[in-house]
Design a protein around this motif. Structure first.
Motif, PDB file in Angstrom:
ATOM      1  N   LEU A  23      39.097 131.751   6.550  1.00 14.13           N
ATOM      2  CA  LEU A  23      39.416 132.080   7.941  1.00 14.13           C
ATOM      3  C   LEU A  23      40.839 132.619   7.997  1.00 14.13           C
ATOM      4  CD1 LEU A  23      38.028 129.089  10.054  1.00 14.13           C
ATOM      5  CD2 LEU A  23      37.245 131.455  10.103  1.00 14.13           C
ATOM      6  N   GLY A  24      41.006 133.758   8.626  1.00 15.23           N
ATOM      7  CA  GLY A  24      42.340 134.330   8.758  1.00 15.23           C
ATOM      8  C   GLY A  24      42.989 134.657   7.437  1.00 15.23           C
ATOM      9  N   GLY A  25      42.159 134.916   6.434  1.00 14.80           N
ATOM     10  CA  GLY A  25      42.684 135.295   5.131  1.00 14.80           C
ATOM     11  C   GLY A  25      43.092 134.143   4.245  1.00 14.80           C
ATOM     12  N   ILE A  26      42.845 132.905   4.688  1.00 13.28           N
ATOM     13  CA  ILE A  26      43.184 131.753   3.852  1.00 13.28           C
ATOM     14  C   ILE A  26      41.940 130.910   3.593  1.00 13.28           C
ATOM     15  CG2 ILE A  26      45.559 131.716   4.716  1.00 13.28           C
ATOM     16  CD1 ILE A  26      44.810 129.120   6.252  1.00 13.28           C
ATOM     17  N   SER A  27      41.955 130.213   2.483  1.00 17.94           N
ATOM     18  CA  SER A  27      40.869 129.305   2.132  1.00 17.94           C
ATOM     19  C   SER A  27      41.166 127.939   2.753  1.00 17.94           C
ATOM     20  CB  SER A  27      40.765 129.185   0.610  1.00 17.94           C
ATOM     21  OG  SER A  27      39.770 128.250   0.259  1.00 17.94           O
ATOM     22  N   ILE A  28      40.167 127.384   3.428  1.00 14.62           N
ATOM     23  CA  ILE A  28      40.317 126.092   4.092  1.00 14.62           C
ATOM     24  C   ILE A  28      39.330 125.115   3.465  1.00 14.62           C
ATOM     25  CG2 ILE A  28      40.073 124.846   6.282  1.00 14.62           C
ATOM     26  CD1 ILE A  28      40.954 127.456   7.671  1.00 14.62           C
ATOM     27  N   GLU A  29      39.829 123.974   3.066  1.00 13.95           N
ATOM     28  CA  GLU A  29      38.989 122.945   2.449  1.00 13.95           C
ATOM     29  C   GLU A  29      37.924 122.489   3.451  1.00 13.95           C
ATOM     30  OE1 GLU A  29      37.768 120.975  -0.784  1.00 13.95           O
ATOM     31  OE2 GLU A  29      39.578 122.184  -0.761  1.00 13.95           O
ATOM     32  N   ASN A  30      36.662 122.621   3.072  1.00 11.72           N
ATOM     33  CA  ASN A  30      35.549 122.244   3.942  1.00 11.72           C
ATOM     34  C   ASN A  30      34.290 122.145   3.083  1.00 11.72           C
ATOM     35  OD1 ASN A  30      34.781 121.748   6.741  1.00 11.72           O
ATOM     36  ND2 ASN A  30      33.531 123.576   6.563  1.00 11.72           N
ATOM     37  N   PRO A 110      46.010 122.702  12.017  1.00 13.69           N
ATOM     38  CA  PRO A 110      46.965 122.625  10.895  1.00 13.69           C
ATOM     39  C   PRO A 110      47.084 123.931  10.099  1.00 13.69           C
ATOM     40  CG  PRO A 110      45.497 120.719  10.897  1.00 13.69           C
ATOM     41  CD  PRO A 110      44.959 121.682  11.906  1.00 13.69           C
ATOM     42  N   HIS A 111      46.145 124.862  10.276  1.00 14.68           N
ATOM     43  CA  HIS A 111      46.104 126.089   9.484  1.00 14.68           C
ATOM     44  C   HIS A 111      46.542 127.329  10.265  1.00 14.68           C
ATOM     45  CE1 HIS A 111      43.888 123.674   6.582  1.00 14.68           C
ATOM     46  NE2 HIS A 111      43.092 123.313   7.569  1.00 14.68           N
ATOM     47  N   ILE A 112      46.765 127.193  11.547  1.00 15.45           N
ATOM     48  CA  ILE A 112      47.041 128.341  12.413  1.00 15.45           C
ATOM     49  C   ILE A 112      48.265 129.135  11.955  1.00 15.45           C
ATOM     50  CG2 ILE A 112      47.720 129.041  14.765  1.00 15.45           C
ATOM     51  CD1 ILE A 112      44.757 128.353  14.615  1.00 15.45           C
ATOM     52  N   GLU A 113      49.370 128.471  11.671  1.00  9.78           N
ATOM     53  CA  GLU A 113      50.593 129.198  11.307  1.00  9.78           C
ATOM     54  C   GLU A 113      50.421 130.006  10.020  1.00  9.78           C
ATOM     55  OE1 GLU A 113      53.232 129.846  13.223  1.00  9.78           O
ATOM     56  OE2 GLU A 113      52.080 128.719  14.718  1.00  9.78           O
ATOM     57  N   LYS A 114      49.759 129.431   9.017  1.00 12.34           N
ATOM     58  CA  LYS A 114      49.524 130.157   7.760  1.00 12.34           C
ATOM     59  C   LYS A 114      48.602 131.352   8.005  1.00 12.34           C
ATOM     60  CE  LYS A 114      49.664 130.844   3.317  1.00 12.34           C
ATOM     61  NZ  LYS A 114      50.776 131.601   2.766  1.00 12.34           N
ATOM     62  N   MET A 115      47.596 131.194   8.851  1.00 12.65           N
ATOM     63  CA  MET A 115      46.716 132.319   9.181  1.00 12.65           C
ATOM     64  C   MET A 115      47.507 133.420   9.878  1.00 12.65           C
ATOM     65  SD  MET A 115      43.016 130.813  10.361  1.00 12.65           S
ATOM     66  CE  MET A 115      43.408 129.235  11.081  1.00 12.65           C
ATOM     67  N   LYS A 116      48.357 133.040  10.834  1.00 12.36           N
ATOM     68  CA  LYS A 116      49.164 134.028  11.556  1.00 12.36           C
ATOM     69  C   LYS A 116      50.062 134.809  10.602  1.00 12.36           C
ATOM     70  CE  LYS A 116      51.179 132.841  15.371  1.00 12.36           C
ATOM     71  NZ  LYS A 116      51.870 132.139  16.464  1.00 12.36           N
ATOM     72  N   THR A 118      49.642 135.313   7.365  1.00 14.26           N
ATOM     73  CA  THR A 118      48.806 136.157   6.509  1.00 14.26           C
ATOM     74  C   THR A 118      48.348 137.403   7.252  1.00 14.26           C
ATOM     75  OG1 THR A 118      48.066 134.214   5.265  1.00 14.26           O
ATOM     76  CG2 THR A 118      46.690 136.191   5.112  1.00 14.26           C
ATOM     77  N   LEU A 119      47.839 137.217   8.467  1.00 14.75           N
ATOM     78  CA  LEU A 119      47.338 138.340   9.260  1.00 14.75           C
ATOM     79  C   LEU A 119      48.449 139.312   9.630  1.00 14.75           C
ATOM     80  CD1 LEU A 119      44.946 136.294  11.544  1.00 14.75           C
ATOM     81  CD2 LEU A 119      44.260 137.871   9.714  1.00 14.75           C
ATOM     82  N   ALA A 120      49.590 138.792  10.051  1.00 14.24           N
ATOM     83  CA  ALA A 120      50.711 139.651  10.435  1.00 14.24           C
ATOM     84  C   ALA A 120      51.153 140.508   9.252  1.00 14.24           C
ATOM     85  CB  ALA A 120      51.871 138.806  10.955  1.00 14.24           C
ATOM     86  N   SER A 121      51.221 139.916   8.083  1.00 14.67           N
ATOM     87  CA  SER A 121      51.614 140.654   6.884  1.00 14.67           C
ATOM     88  C   SER A 121      50.639 141.793   6.599  1.00 14.67           C
ATOM     89  CB  SER A 121      51.685 139.693   5.702  1.00 14.67           C
ATOM     90  OG  SER A 121      51.933 140.390   4.513  1.00 14.67           O
TER      91      SER A 121
END
Length: 159
Positions: A23-30, A110-116, A118-121
């Protein structure tokens, strides 16, 4: 005078066992991931559609068809990077993105900032120009039953 346009995107994918959750370019443990021809990153796909729609450049399926073998299991970050390039080639600059992810589980805050970041970059914009929210559907519908995840996105572009 600057020309501005707004685009809307929506995507949904089924949750299944045996796939990573991207999600949002990052892998999330699930325990489950999203099923799709690519890595099925619903957030990136909705953003691509919002951007392409705003620029009147059709949709993600037109540019990256699920019948094309080169996109089988592709990292959706590549699709967003190419979408950004298409907009730049057409003379557009991304103003901002606003997206909402609908998922009962996992908890995404907890993952929103890392997604933001990644996406912005990938879109070559400031992190402050990417707004992401996560919500549930209060146990209603396919999302509430944890059968899938959906995402809505709006993009503002300018020339």
């Amino acid at each position: 005078m600057a020309k501005i346009r707004v685009g809307f995107g929506y995507d949904v994918h089924q949750l299944v066992e045996g796939r990573k959750l991207w999600l949002g370019g990052i892998s999330i443990e699930n325990p489950k991931g999203l099923l799709g021809h690519s890595d099925a990153d619903v957030l990136i796909h909705a953003i691509c559609d919002a951007l392409l729609g705003a620029a009147n450049l059709r949709d993600i399926g037109y540019h990256f068809p699920d019948t094309a073998t080169e996109y089988k299991n592709v990292d959706s970050k590549i699709l967003l990077r190419r979408t950004t390039d298409l907009l730049h080639e057409a003379g557009w600059h991304i103003g901002n993105i606003d997206a909402t992810i609908c998922a009962e589980y996992p908890k995404l805050n907890p993952h929103i900032e890392k997604m933001k970041e990644t996406l912005a970059s990938l879109m070559e914009i400031e992190v402050s120009e990417v707004s992401l929210k996560a919500t549930t559907t209060e146990k209603l519908g396919f999302t509430g039953r944890e059968e899938g995840i959906s995402t809505y996105a709006v993009a503002l572009i300018e020339k």
